[in-house]
Scaffold this active site. Structure first.
Site, mmCIF file in Angstrom:
data_model
loop_
_atom_site.group_PDB
_atom_site.id
_atom_site.type_symbol
_atom_site.label_atom_id
_atom_site.label_comp_id
_atom_site.label_asym_id
_atom_site.label_seq_id
_atom_site.Cartn_x
_atom_site.Cartn_y
_atom_site.Cartn_z
ATOM 1 N N ASN A 91 0.845 -1.192 0.000
ATOM 2 C CA ASN A 91 0.000 0.000 0.000
ATOM 3 C C ASN A 91 0.887 1.252 0.000
ATOM 4 O OD1 ASN A 91 0.903 -0.352 2.712
ATOM 5 N ND2 ASN A 91 -0.768 0.957 3.395
ATOM 6 N N CYS A 134 2.012 3.506 2.030
ATOM 7 C CA CYS A 134 3.064 3.744 3.044
ATOM 8 C C CYS A 134 3.842 2.502 3.427
ATOM 9 C CB CYS A 134 2.436 4.371 4.276
ATOM 10 S SG CYS A 134 1.841 6.042 3.981
ATOM 11 N N GLU A 194 3.031 -0.417 4.867
ATOM 12 C CA GLU A 194 2.780 -1.262 6.038
ATOM 13 C C GLU A 194 1.984 -2.511 5.731
ATOM 14 O OE1 GLU A 194 -0.643 1.795 6.259
ATOM 15 O OE2 GLU A 194 1.424 1.672 5.548
#
Length: 609
Positions: free
Chosen positions: A303, A305, A307
């Site tokens: 995704n 960012c 994570e």
């Protein structure tokens, strides 16, 4: 603009009578802006965020619900997945949100209870090597951004720039060229009508266009809606360590097109990251070594960012526990409230799993794999403020060890909760093909993920994710239609008041300095507790990321904030250490290297604290 719509079985959200809502206890008053018995008053910054981003509005842009009604709307919607005692679960979901102990990702707060409410935050979409497939993904990206979600892509299947296009006899634009098209589209489509969309662009280290990719953000404004990360293999990292050659391979022909020194590419990484923070690194071999469902294929994307590592068309629902509220007083001292934390974990896991059942899916491919794998990601925020209340400096071994203990506890409780749900509702359909089989059945292929918690932390009035305090006082620049927010940490104010030092003059001095490290008279113990992110050595940042990653089945999003004086060589050491620590990804940011830097620790200036 969001329209007010009715939740089946309940009155119109625009005129919701809290006292008469079936099955929902009203412990406050129907006219009040806050539920005084459950929810503390939101901070001014939180109120600005909740009004600007989350409350439903009418056609004229005026809010038609209160924060209390927002949480009730979400709680009722998510509890509708329960066949038994939905009202009981709606009350429980409402309570943890209203007390700011747990919050789900932004699309859930925005869209739960609405017709065609899309509730997931994270998606990975395929980008295949044909014009038709590329623009099909572009269309789907726009729909996801419009609904409030973010998207990740691995562009490595695309043939390199100037490669032959058989159908037309022309030449390819290459991955970076098509990324710019995605970026332009993102600029025009806001996430949920509230903010620009977010993307992750990944290119594997073997791709012939890797040099162009690494230097793509040299020009200001290029790919501004993308985070960039190189897809890194263990073989490449060993080639760097041993100063070996590295082959670049055309994905269309599988032929080697160029051979470079691995250290040459490494120097490009570090130089560009030093300049702008991009690219980060995604350690794909580490990710796939822990892939919960290897039979489903290799994971190649994350995704925006980083994570949540995801397969193509997978999505994920995220939520975060506010650790700063998981404390209790015992005989005059502050300690972790393990019982409260356990309760919140179990509630959060059930909440996130229910999202999968009530969600509106934009594409049949997304719905199919979401239900098959039922991936969720319960994480944390407020870690730095938990440590402050416990009197533990962030840059200390005691902090790292407590981080491991906390996340180990959360992981175990998460898996217990998922196992309980599997017994009650059935395991995720792909369980027999997963690494979890044949042990205790689970409801979810993954349970935990550490997200950045940007606006959620503002709403919860706590520190971001597992980050240290960016600074005891700072300014958020342009987060809501160009508005700025100033913030001074409330625990710093409390401690300075307790020592008798607090005054308006000291307040102004802290605002000017952006730090307390050089202010005379403040006790060393307080200075140690309130060190800013830039004052903490990078190894201590990585210790925290390693501690939480050890017990997180998805990944940990963390930014290693660095002083402007950090060298390129030091960034290289950070990246290499992250790989050796078995982290799944690494992102750094050297202070002041972006013109539109959101967090600034000296007010009205981009100078470093």
């Amino acid at each position: 603009m969001q329209e007010t719509r009715a939740i089946t079985g309940y009155s119109s959200l625009g005129t919701w009578d809290l006292k008469s809502t079936p099955g929902i206890q009203n412990t406050g008053n129907s006219k009040g802006y806050y539920n005084v018995e459950v929810m503390e008053k939101l901070s001014p910054n939180a109120e600005q965020v909740i009004r600007g981003r989350y409350l439903l509005k009418n056609a004229g842009g005026k809010p038609v619900e209160t924060p209390e009604q927002l949480f009730r709307r979400v709680a009722v919607s998510i509890a509708s997945a329960e066949e038994q005692e939905p009202a009981t679960w709606a009350n429980r979901f409402y309570e943890v949100m209203a007390q700011l102990e747990f919050l789900p990702n932004s699309p859930t707060l925005m869209n739960a209870g609405l017709e065609k409410g899309q509730l997931s935050a994270c998606f990975v979409l395929p980008v295949k090597d044909s014009l038709r497939d590329i623009f099909e993904s572009l269309k789907n990206t726009a729909l996801i951004h419009q609904s409030g979600g973010g998207t990740g892509f691995n562009f490595s299947q695309l043939r390199p720039r100037n490669d032959r296009v058989t159908a037309s006899g022309g030449s390819s634009s290459g991955p970076v060229g098509f990324m710019k098209i995605f970026d332009t589209a993102t600029e025009q489509v806001k996430q949920g009508g509230k903010r620009r969309g977010a993307n992750m662009g990944i290119l594997d280290i073997t791709h012939p266009d890797i040099e162009e990719f690494l230097t793509a953000k040299q020009e200001d404004g290029v790919l501004r809606n993308f985070n960039l990360s190189a897809g890194i293999s263990d073989a490449f990292m060993m080639a760097v360590e041993n100063d070996r050659d590295w082959e670049l391979i055309n994905p269309r022909t599988n032929e080697v097109t160029k051979v470079v020194r691995a250290k040459y590419l490494w120097s490009l990484f570090t130089e560009q990251a030093w300049k702008s923070g991009d690219p980060g690194l995604i350690f794909l071999d580490t990710i796939n070594s822990q892939n919960p469902i290897p039979a489903a294929g290799l994971i190649k994307g994350t995704n925006p960012c980083g994570e949540v590592p995801l397969l193509e068309y997978e999505s994920c629902n995220l939520g975060s526990i506010n650790l700063s509220r998981m404390l209790r007083m015992d005989k005059g001292s502050t300690e972790v409230d393990w019982a409260r934390l356990s309760h919140t974990v179990r509630t959060g896991i059930r909440f996130l799993d229910n999202i999968i059942s009530v969600n509106f899916y934009l594409l049949p491919e997304i719905e199919e794999i979401a239900i098959k794998h039922r991936k969720i990601g319960l994480g944390v925020m407020g870690w730095a403020e938990m440590l402050i209340q416990l009197g533990i400096p962030y840059a200390s071994e005691k902090a790292f060890l407590l981080g491991e203990k906390i996340m180990n506890f959360i992981m175990k409780e998460s898996y217990k909760a998922s196992s309980h749900l599997a017994a009650e509702k059935g395991p995720f359909p792909a369980w027999e093909h997963s690494r979890h089989y044949p042990h205790t059945p689970l409801r979810n292929a993954t349970c935990n993920s550490i997200a950045p918690t940007g606006t959620l932390s503002v709403l919860a009035d706590t520190s971001y994710s597992i980050e240290p305090l960016f600074a005891p006082v700072f300014e958020r620049v342009g987060i809501l239609d160009g508005k700025n927010q100033r913030e001074i940490n409330r625990f710093l104010i409390e401690q300075l008041k307790a020592t008798g030092l607090w005054s308006e003059a000291l307040r102004e001095q802290i605002f000017i300095e952006g730090s307390i490290k050089n202010i005379a008279g403040i006790p060393p113990k307080i200075k140690l507790l309130f060190k800013s992110s830039l004052e903490i050595p990078w190894k201590h940042h990585l210790y925290h990321q390693r501690a939480f990653q050890k017990y997180t089945d998805n990944a940990v999003s963390k930014t290693i904030n660095l002083p402007a004086s950090t060298s390129k060589e030091e960034i290289g050491r950070i990246y290499c250490t992250a790989w050796k620590y078995n982290l799944k990804g690494i992102t750094i940011y050297r202070y002041g290297t972006k013109a539109d830097q959101v967090l600034q620790c000296r007010l009205n200036t981009n100078r470093e604290c």
